[in-house]
Design an enzyme around this catalytic site. Structure first.
Site, PDB file in Angstrom:
ATOM      1  N   GLY A  36      13.244   4.187   4.210  1.00  0.00           N
ATOM      2  CA  GLY A  36      14.045   3.464   3.227  1.00  0.00           C
ATOM      3  C   GLY A  36      15.052   4.346   2.504  1.00  0.00           C
ATOM      4  N   GLU A  94       6.039   8.277  10.922  1.00  0.00           N
ATOM      5  CA  GLU A  94       7.022   7.879   9.910  1.00  0.00           C
ATOM      6  C   GLU A  94       7.090   8.956   8.833  1.00  0.00           C
ATOM      7  OE1 GLU A  94       7.776   3.403   9.968  1.00  0.00           O
ATOM      8  OE2 GLU A  94       6.192   3.756   8.527  1.00  0.00           O
ATOM      9  N   HIS A 142       0.364   2.494   6.546  1.00  0.00           N
ATOM     10  CA  HIS A 142       1.768   2.690   6.160  1.00  0.00           C
ATOM     11  C   HIS A 142       1.810   3.541   4.899  1.00  0.00           C
ATOM     12  CE1 HIS A 142       5.842   1.908   4.828  1.00  0.00           C
ATOM     13  NE2 HIS A 142       6.107   1.541   6.079  1.00  0.00           N
ATOM     14  N   ASN A 157       9.018  -4.334  10.385  1.00  0.00           N
ATOM     15  CA  ASN A 157       8.120  -4.412   9.229  1.00  0.00           C
ATOM     16  C   ASN A 157       8.918  -5.036   8.086  1.00  0.00           C
ATOM     17  OD1 ASN A 157       6.428  -4.019   7.078  1.00  0.00           O
ATOM     18  ND2 ASN A 157       6.642  -1.791   7.018  1.00  0.00           N
ATOM     19  N   TRP A 158       8.641  -6.316   7.837  1.00  0.00           N
ATOM     20  CA  TRP A 158       9.424  -7.024   6.809  1.00  0.00           C
ATOM     21  C   TRP A 158       9.014  -6.602   5.397  1.00  0.00           C
ATOM     22  CZ3 TRP A 158       9.485 -12.915   8.595  1.00  0.00           C
ATOM     23  CH2 TRP A 158      10.277 -13.015   9.749  1.00  0.00           C
ATOM     24  N   LYS A 159       7.893  -5.904   5.270  1.00  0.00           N
ATOM     25  CA  LYS A 159       7.367  -5.538   3.939  1.00  0.00           C
ATOM     26  C   LYS A 159       7.242  -6.808   3.076  1.00  0.00           C
ATOM     27  CE  LYS A 159       9.457  -1.066   4.574  1.00  0.00           C
ATOM     28  NZ  LYS A 159       9.721   0.233   4.007  1.00  0.00           N
ATOM     29  N   GLU A 208       3.484   3.376   2.322  1.00  0.00           N
ATOM     30  CA  GLU A 208       3.508   2.631   1.044  1.00  0.00           C
ATOM     31  C   GLU A 208       2.095   2.195   0.656  1.00  0.00           C
ATOM     32  OE1 GLU A 208       6.560  -0.131   2.244  1.00  0.00           O
ATOM     33  OE2 GLU A 208       8.009   1.516   2.230  1.00  0.00           O
ATOM     34  N   GLY A 220      12.004  -0.893   9.297  1.00  0.00           N
ATOM     35  CA  GLY A 220      11.886  -1.579   8.014  1.00  0.00           C
ATOM     36  C   GLY A 220      13.155  -2.351   7.700  1.00  0.00           C
ATOM     37  N   GLY A 221      14.045  -1.735   6.901  1.00  0.00           N
ATOM     38  CA  GLY A 221      15.251  -2.420   6.420  1.00  0.00           C
ATOM     39  C   GLY A 221      16.035  -3.140   7.506  1.00  0.00           C
ATOM     40  N   SER A 274      14.365   4.854   8.562  1.00  0.00           N
ATOM     41  CA  SER A 274      15.815   4.657   8.588  1.00  0.00           C
ATOM     42  C   SER A 274      16.381   4.596  10.007  1.00  0.00           C
ATOM     43  CB  SER A 274      16.520   5.733   7.756  1.00  0.00           C
ATOM     44  OG  SER A 274      16.118   5.635   6.396  1.00  0.00           O
TER      45      SER A 274
HETATM   46  C1  PEP Z   1       9.024   1.360   7.419  1.00  0.00           C
HETATM   47  O1  PEP Z   1       8.806   1.000   6.279  1.00  0.00           O
HETATM   48  O2  PEP Z   1       8.113   1.295   8.263  1.00  0.00           O
HETATM   49  C2  PEP Z   1      10.354   1.854   7.747  1.00  0.00           C
HETATM   50  C3  PEP Z   1      10.514   2.561   8.827  1.00  0.00           C
HETATM   51  O3  PEP Z   1      11.360   1.542   6.848  1.00  0.00           O
HETATM   52  P1  PEP Z   1      12.937   1.833   7.026  1.00  0.00           P
HETATM   53  O4  PEP Z   1      13.308   1.506   8.433  1.00  0.00           O
HETATM   54  O5  PEP Z   1      13.588   0.913   6.047  1.00  0.00           O
HETATM   55  O6  PEP Z   1      13.141   3.273   6.699  1.00  0.00           O
END
Ligand code: PEP
Length: 254
Positions: A176, A170, A98, A9-11, A100, A237-238, A216
């Site tokens: 994050g 999640e 998600h 997920n590049w956001k 966010e 994500g990251g 994470s």
């Molecule tokens: C996400 O936003 O779906 C996610 C899992 O982010 P991260 O891996 O950065 O915690």
């Protein structure tokens, strides 16, 4: 056997050219890694979708997804993108729900149920996200929260429709933050989700549902998480913004 998936997920990161070069690296690096039952999905901003689909051609293992879609088929919704438009460029997945989107854009379970219907009607596969806040976990409400997100968000679907979903657990406190759910914590919730699906539909539907962990997830912890019986991969994500890290997570299945 249910599908194993690692989805990035590049956001709202990467400009057009940065996205294309990261994706080219990823396609190159994962081509020898993902195995038979495993799929790699990259969920990019809308601006990249069409080009990524073109770049992914010839790589059966890499699919492209969006990060959101509107609940209406079309119309006067300035700035929004429809499921049909996403499908028309060749993307096959869409992240819905998600945290966010829930937190910053006020997306409720009720709205997400409509978005899920519209995505499915347009032949997109939703990656439907659920998860509790830290406050909810500390108040021991996490099972109730997960249950209501499932009940209100996706359990209106019939079994055939439900079979087209991917779920992603999640925990919001892990997204994050660098704090990962332990494999025991994640497995406990994944098993609970699978039990809820079995109760609502039946055991065969539950056994066939891919449930991803997100929060994470990095190369260092991916193998332990993916080794859990009910964890079928990750939503990343990251770490999806670095080709080496993302590929190492893909390799964590092997
Ligand atoms: C996400 O936003 O779906 C996610 C899992 O982010 P991260 O891996 O950065 O915690």
């Amino acid at each position: 056997m249910r599908k194993k998936i690692v989805a990035g997920n590049w956001k709202m990161n990467l400009d057009y050219n940065e996205g294309l070069s990261l994706f080219s690296e990823v396609v190159n690096m994962v081509k020898d890694e993902a195995t038979g039952t495993q799929e790699v999905v990259v969920c990019s901003p809308f601006i990249h979708l069409h080009s990524l689909v073109q770049l992914a051609k010839g790589s059966a293992k890499v699919s492209i997804g969006a990060q959101n879609a509107h609940q209406a088929e079309s119309g006067a919704y300035t700035g929004e993108v429809s499921a049909r438009q996403i499908k028309s460029v060749g993307a096959t997945y869409v992240i819905l729900g998600h945290s966010e989107r829930r937190q910053y854009f006020g997306e409720s379970n009720e709205l997400l149920a409509k978005k899920t219907d519209t995505a499915l009607a347009n032949d997109l596969k939703p990656i439907f996200c659920i998860g509790e806040t830290l406050q909810e976990r500390e108040a021991n409400q996490h099972f109730d929260i997960i249950k209501s997100q499932l009940t209100e968000g996706v359990f209106h679907l019939d079994a055939t429709q439900f079979a087209r979903l991917v779920l992603a657990y999640e925990p919001i406190w892990a997204i994050g933050t660098g704090v990962t759910a332990s494999s025991d914590q994640a497995q406990e919730i994944h098993a609970f989700i699978r039990k809820e699906i079995a109760t609502k539909y039946d055991q065969s539907v539950a056994d066939a549902t891919t449930i991803l962990y997100g929060g994470s997830c990095i190369p260092k912890n991916a193998s332990e998480l993916f080794a859990c019986a009910d964890i079928d991969g990750g939503l990343i994500g990251g770490a999806s913004l670095k080709s080496r890290d993302f590929t190492d997570i893909v390799k964590a299945f092997n």
